[in-house]
Design an enzyme around this catalytic site. Sequence first.
Site, mmCIF file in Angstrom:
data_model
loop_
_atom_site.group_PDB
_atom_site.id
_atom_site.type_symbol
_atom_site.label_atom_id
_atom_site.label_comp_id
_atom_site.label_asym_id
_atom_site.label_seq_id
_atom_site.Cartn_x
_atom_site.Cartn_y
_atom_site.Cartn_z
ATOM 1 N N GLY A 281 0.898 -1.312 0.204
ATOM 2 C CA GLY A 281 0.166 0.067 0.035
ATOM 3 C C GLY A 281 0.732 1.026 0.063
ATOM 4 O O GLY A 281 0.879 2.746 -0.594
ATOM 5 N N PRO A 672 12.711 -9.488 15.485
ATOM 6 C CA PRO A 672 13.323 -9.295 14.398
ATOM 7 C C PRO A 672 12.794 -10.088 13.232
ATOM 8 O O PRO A 672 13.852 -9.329 11.773
ATOM 9 C CB PRO A 672 14.268 -10.139 15.266
ATOM 10 C CG PRO A 672 14.180 -10.388 16.367
ATOM 11 C CD PRO A 672 12.552 -10.862 16.436
ATOM 12 N N GLN A 678 10.737 -5.256 7.041
ATOM 13 C CA GLN A 678 10.733 -4.160 6.935
ATOM 14 C C GLN A 678 11.160 -3.003 6.516
ATOM 15 O O GLN A 678 11.683 -1.695 5.711
ATOM 16 C CB GLN A 678 9.657 -3.262 8.379
ATOM 17 C CG GLN A 678 7.872 -4.065 8.459
ATOM 18 C CD GLN A 678 7.621 -3.514 6.897
ATOM 19 O OE1 GLN A 678 6.901 -2.273 7.048
ATOM 20 N NE2 GLN A 678 6.991 -4.317 5.962
ATOM 21 N N VAL A 742 8.528 0.785 12.385
ATOM 22 C CA VAL A 742 9.777 0.229 11.667
ATOM 23 C C VAL A 742 9.538 0.505 10.090
ATOM 24 O O VAL A 742 10.650 0.403 9.677
ATOM 25 C CB VAL A 742 10.289 -1.191 11.945
ATOM 26 C CG1 VAL A 742 10.963 -1.176 13.472
ATOM 27 C CG2 VAL A 742 9.304 -1.735 11.715
ATOM 28 N N GLY A 743 8.106 0.715 9.937
ATOM 29 C CA GLY A 743 7.310 0.733 8.731
ATOM 30 C C GLY A 743 8.562 1.419 8.025
ATOM 31 O O GLY A 743 8.446 1.354 6.234
ATOM 32 N N GLU A 744 8.538 2.992 7.822
ATOM 33 C CA GLU A 744 8.559 3.744 7.433
ATOM 34 C C GLU A 744 10.379 3.851 6.829
ATOM 35 O O GLU A 744 10.801 4.981 6.368
ATOM 36 C CB GLU A 744 7.990 5.177 7.301
ATOM 37 C CG GLU A 744 6.649 5.181 6.565
ATOM 38 C CD GLU A 744 5.989 6.118 6.801
ATOM 39 O OE1 GLU A 744 5.328 6.649 6.596
ATOM 40 O OE2 GLU A 744 5.190 5.788 8.625
#
Length: 783
Positions: A281, A672, A678, A742-744
């Site tokens: 997404g 982890p 990610q 942690v995604g971006e």
Amino acid sequence: MSILDEAKTRAQGLMQGLMGKAVALAPDSWVPGGHPDPLIRRQHGHIGKPVSRLDGPLKVAGQARFAAEFPMDGMVYAAVFYSTIAKGRIVEIDAEAARAAPGVVLVMTHENAPKLKPTPIFLTDPKAAGGDGLPVLQDDRVHWNGQPIGVVLARTQEEADHAQSLIRVRYQAEEAATDFDQVKQAGARQAQFMGQPLHNEIGKAEQAFAEAEVKVEATYVTPRHNHNPIELHAVTLAWDGDSLRVHDAQQVVAHAAWTLAKVFDLKEDQVVVTSPFVGGGFGSKTLWQHQILAAAAARLAGVPVRLVLSREGVYRTVGGRSMTEQRVALGADRSGKLKALIHTGVTAKTSHNIMPEPFILPTRSVYGAETMLLDVQQVELDMIGNTFMRAPGEAVGTFALEVAMDELAEALGMDPIELRLKNEPEKDPTQGLPFSSREVEKAFRDGAERFGWSRRDPRPRARQEGEWLIGMGCATGTCPYYRMPGGAARLTLTRDGQAIVDVAVHEMGMGTATVQTQVTAERLGLPMDAVRFNYGDSTLPGLIMAGGSQQTAAIGASVIAAHRTLVGELLKLAGNDSPLAGLKADEVACRDGGLCGLEDETRFESYASILGRAQRKSVCVEAEPPQPMETMHWSMHSHAAMFCEAAVNVVTGEPRIRRFLGSFDCGRILNPKTAASQFRGGVIMGLGLALMEETQVDPRNGRIMNPSLSEYHVPVHMDVPDIDVIWTDIPDPHAPMGARGVGEIGITGTGAAVANAIYNATGRRIRDLPITLDKLLVPSLGS
């Protein structure tokens, strides 16, 4: 007041509502991960374990149904017809040939579309999800080149595609603003983001810059970027009377249901949106015009509809990241201490949405300069409404800022890492708040040692291997911590020791279901296979979007709240005949499928025993966490130290990334394996931003000219080097479970690290993304 003005006013009010009650909540009142939470005093080993994604086997076996894979009886297929002018009106649509084509069920245009209300724009209401605020097919107006102006329904996709190609349109074009450079000359105005001006000023930065002993100043340019998730944007839906059932590729299911209800003038519970699996997404899978087109056509034709945008259709219909032109001016004394930090510039947006690219966001907290001037100006173009794209603001803002820091380090004759650490702020420079947790120095020191930074020669063009010039570069990455309100969760515990979590959240490949199963099992003292996590359905509790790297914290806070409520209910059910009699919720812990006393663990009773004596098959609770006021007391961010080794061919100018390392400070790492995925995914998007991604727009007519993966280049396997990732794993005491997003964070700083490595290799400073070989060939690298 116009629709857009009203939207802006509501957005500002919404954000003030979210931020305006700082004194109502003590900063540690909900006992997040770094605090001694008695309910999980005993550790069960689920948190921090590298668990494989629970949805993996379903996807490998082809059993995970995505939005375009749900069958419906009598379903027809849709094809969208797009405008070819940027601004004007439709004089005539000739659709007779399309209506007569084989298999056609309906051709819908503004001439026969049902009456619809304008789409509530994302952030103008807690539940709004619209990418733009325009009414869909309600008049003859055209607002951008590629706007959907019709849809064809047919028995097969091939028949629908053929029929829409037969439609002929005559326009009355009007003068459109499509040239960014030209519109900038006419003047810009103050940009706002989330209801607040994108402007910060501390001291007299321009004066301090003019008086600084050492200074650098440059302009940095980033292009438009388009979203390219591998799963195309798709929807399968049907009406049942006045109720609408939608299978969507969606990262805001509850928001989408509410927004569709508003558009079709329905009650919220008359629309159900499900999205169990999403193939990427990155900010793009909210509500755009294609879902509304499909629902309107289905209602008009009285049949279920499947609409899958083509890759070109995604470019025409779904917004991306807008272009920026950024000025960074840094002034320092001879020791490297920043006396002035100026980061200003301009970006473009449209008149029908409220999303400028907020590129100063990272600069607000990264360095402790004595004076600062940060500002974003905006101009309006007649183009598709831009939107959130992975790390909005930070991805391109860190490129400009961190390349400028590299230039300053060279001017000072100073190591780039030491310059950055010398300017570490003691508190948030613009807010004045203490940092909740900040381990930037550790991230840099650990990363530098692992990457071999000490072997870097600071002289450009000092290292060559055959035809390849080799260089190293580094950069700081940062992304803010968010936790949006509205995160209710339902927790059910059954007599046979099974736990069920219900919350309207999303799994887009980042491991949401897996990590939250780990969190729930840890808190309840159950094995993971005794926990079921239900998500991706607007009928479930909660209003949590998959965006802003905040979903894990938001869900975790909701699970914590529901867990505490559940323990209270269990103690009530246990009664006076239980070994737990007389104990309060803060005097017990969960272990081994039951509750025990904190001071005396022999006072234990299993969940099955408690429910059995109470003659209950299950106990079910629903709870919301406290409002997200932690950011009123603490400046909260994830951080990264990014390291790149680049090679540039002296003959062809081709840049190649040989290896990359990201050293991350994101609080506690819950899983982890999924976190590393990610981090690496963000870095790969950052490599695309640095080296190849660019939406090419014809400035004469505003048409996107490369709407395909053959012409809009994204990194493929051969472009991606070995990516090493490490992290501090130091819990943030003021975040749920001690974890920040942690995604971006992986995309932030990556573009600058690449640019700085290429400069170290070649001596050529590229300030205009993407860094393509033509920019490296002039003058010749071989000279």
